[in-house]
Design an enzyme around this catalytic site. Structure first.
Site, PDB file in Angstrom:
ATOM      1  CE  LYS A 146      24.195  -1.158  42.962  1.00 29.99           C
ATOM      2  NZ  LYS A 146      23.463  -2.248  42.548  1.00 29.99           N
ATOM      3  CD  GLU A 148      34.550   2.759  29.695  1.00 28.61           C
ATOM      4  OE1 GLU A 148      33.648   2.839  28.601  1.00 28.61           O
ATOM      5  OE2 GLU A 148      35.566   3.051  29.941  1.00 28.61           O
ATOM      6  CD  GLU A 157      23.230   2.360  25.016  1.00 29.85           C
ATOM      7  OE1 GLU A 157      22.892   3.058  26.137  1.00 29.85           O
ATOM      8  OE2 GLU A 157      24.319   1.598  24.663  1.00 29.85           O
ATOM      9  CB  CYS A 183      28.103  -0.513  25.926  1.00 32.65           C
ATOM     10  SG  CYS A 183      29.426  -1.275  26.711  1.00 32.65           S
TER      11      CYS A 183
HETATM   12  C1  UN1 Z   1      29.642  -4.038  27.203  1.00 36.59           C
HETATM   13  O1  UN1 Z   1      28.890  -4.142  26.529  1.00 36.59           O
HETATM   14  O2  UN1 Z   1      29.480  -3.281  28.333  1.00 36.59           O
HETATM   15  O3  UN1 Z   1      33.662  -5.415  23.131  1.00 36.59           O
HETATM   16  C2  UN1 Z   1      31.014  -4.665  27.342  1.00 36.59           C
HETATM   17  C3  UN1 Z   1      32.787  -6.473  23.908  1.00 36.59           C
HETATM   18  C4  UN1 Z   1      32.780  -6.959  25.140  1.00 36.59           C
HETATM   19  C5  UN1 Z   1      32.719  -6.085  26.018  1.00 36.59           C
HETATM   20  C6  UN1 Z   1      31.369  -5.421  26.057  1.00 36.59           C
HETATM   21  N1  UN1 Z   1      34.457  -7.534  25.116  1.00 36.59           N
HETATM   22  O4  UN1 Z   1      31.816  -6.158  23.125  1.00 36.59           O
END
Ligand code: UN1
Length: 497
Positions: free
Chosen positions: A175, A250, A385, A284
């Protein structure tokens, strides 16, 4: 008429039973509908889970190298369609085209890597304490996995989950975010073209509220791999834990770049720009905190502001654009609200701070690259965040102070230090509480061949991506096999002497 896309259930492209649909809009120009997808309900998910359950036996028993060949073909297909997919990522998610292409490249890398795993998936063989007996551990698939992905990496994050899940012999119900469903559909379409049998990959579109939790807690689902907000991840981990499901979440980040007084400031500024404003701060791993040694604070800030001033906002497909829009209206409001919070907390707004709606920007969700200086470590903008183009610059007295500030938040995904002092870098490497540490590089840009995941509220359960401790540990269970070929009863621990 906007193009219509479907769910994939048991190898067939189908609408939601209810006939309801959702629109995916271009965040740089919301007049443009990128596609229309089904708004699925519980019955659609039931069907998808059933299809995945039925397909599991056949897929589990297919030799892993054969599964790898399918993934290899998928890698080739994604590579051949990289330009089109990259443009689609940019239209649907907003990131600038080089990053849209990078997003797709990450999916290609993961497909090749996991295709190779088809010929490894290694376990251990060890000697037995008894004669004519052998001992080994083997990886076995878990069963049906729910894969729930966010909008900020429309092809890369699905690839991180799909390819390791599939090479391990699991079947999946996927999804994707309802903000980037078309890119996800194209990716799944290429997997079908590569030869994934019916029912092995099922795609169900819908909103997180309506479909996400129902799918994750479905009795037919044995494991859940989720990337998204910490609030949703923690809730999912709790309910799934109580249901004995495998879970990997994550989640958020508040990633720091430490700039020491001996750092190459030009390099640190470049890294801070890329880490803080790349992907409009919507990673993230984004570098949302710059923790700068007081001796170079003023100089660093001046160069950083001047460089950030030059960043041009716009549609990610235009060559002239450095920073694209944020994804949607609610994210826009959230980011603007944090900017207000920062001002009220007494941080100094030294760049940006506004929505832009002039000229070509009027139809999208654009926020100026924003910098706060004189940010105190305990302010909300330094701890929470934001997930947008907002960077807080914090002063530190020395390395210990900087590491203390870096670690003093609830998150621990990635962290970075700029220094030319080998001792400083070693201390930071040892003491930064984060899943990923960078030396003289920003907090974004993890490569796929090592595990990806964080500490504290950044990650729960197993990590993602390659290497020891990566996604294969999530998508397989260890089975230990003892085989006795002595032809008699041998008793471990007892017959040894
Ligand atoms: C994310 O922002 O969820 O290391 C992943 C990084 C990328 C992946 C980010 N390869 O910034």
């Amino acid at each position: 008429m906007s193009e219509k896309f479907s769910n994939l259930i048991d190898g067939r492209w189908v609408d939601a039973g209810s006939g309801k649909t959702l629109k995916s809009l271009n965040p740089a120009n919301t007049d443009e509908v990128v596609g229309v997808v089904p708004a699925s309900g519980k019955k659609d998910i039931d069907r998808a889970v059933k299809a995945a359950q039925d397909a599991f036996e056949g897929w589990r028993l297919m030799p892993a190298p054969k599964r790898g060949e399918i993934l290899f073909r998928a890698a080739e297909l994604i590579k051949n369609n990289k330009e089109e997919l990259g443009r689609l990522v940019t239209r649907e998610m907003g990131k600038v085209l080089p990053e849209g292409l990078g997003d797709v490249q990450e999916a290609i890398d993961m497909a090749y890597y996991m295709a190779g795993e088809g010929r490894r998936l290694s376990g251990e063989t060890v000697p037995s304490e008894l004669p004519d007996k052998d001992c080994k551990s083997v990886r076995v698939p878990v069963g049906v996995f729910a894969l729930i992905t966010p909008w900020n990496f429309p092809t890369a994050i699905p690839a991180w989950k799909l390819f390791p899940a599939l090479i391990s012999g699991n079947t999946v119900v996927f999804k994707p975010s309802s903000y980037t469903p078309v890119a996800a559909t194209r990716l799944v379409g290429l997997l079908v073209e590569a030869g994934v049998p019916p029912g092995v990959v099922n795609l169900v579109h819908g909103t997180g509220d309506e479909t996400g939790e129902y799918l994750a807690t479905h009795p037919g689902v044995k494991g859940v791999s989720f990337t998204g907000s910490t609030a949703v991840g923690e809730k999912l981990a709790k309910v799934c834990g109580a249901l004995d499901k495998e879970i990997s979440c994550e989640m958020g980040g508040k990633n720091p770049i430490i700039v020491m007084d001996d750092a190459r400031l030009d390099l640190a500024v470049e890294g801070a720009l890329w880490g803080g404003f790349g992907t409009t701060g919507q990673r993230c791993t984004a570098a949302s905190r710059l923790i700068v040694h007081e001796k170079v604070y003023d100089r660093f800030l001046e160069i950083f502001i001047n460089a950030a001033k030059k960043l041009r906002l716009g549609d990610g497909l235009l060559k002239t654009t450095d920073v694209g829009p944020v994804i949607n209206d609610s994210q826009l409001r959230k980011v603007l609200n944090y900017i207000e919070i920062g001002k009220k907390e007494g941080a100094r707004l030294v760049l940006g701070g506004n929505r832009r709606e002039d000229g070509d920007l009027k139809k999208g969700y654009f926020i100026e690259p924003t910098i706060f200086s004189e940010v105190a470590a305990e302010m909300r903008i330094a701890k929470e965040e934001i997930f947008g183009p907002v960077v807080s610059v914090i002063r530190a007295a020395d390395l210990k102070d900087a590491i203390g500030i870096a670690n003093g938040v609830d998150y621990g995904l990635s962290a970075s230090i700029y220094t030319r002092d080998v001792n400083c870098s070693a201390e930071a490497e040892r003491d930064l509480d984060a899943g990923i540490v960078y030396i003289n590089a920003p907090t974004i840009g993890a490569e796929i061949q090592l595990p990806f995941g964080g500490t504290k509220k950044s990650g729960l359960g197993r990590k993602e991506a390659g290497g020891r401790g990566g996604a294969l540990d999530m998508f397989t269970k260890w089975k230990v096999v003892y085989r006795d070929f002595s032809g008699r009863l041998q008793k471990a621990q007892i017959d040894k002497d």
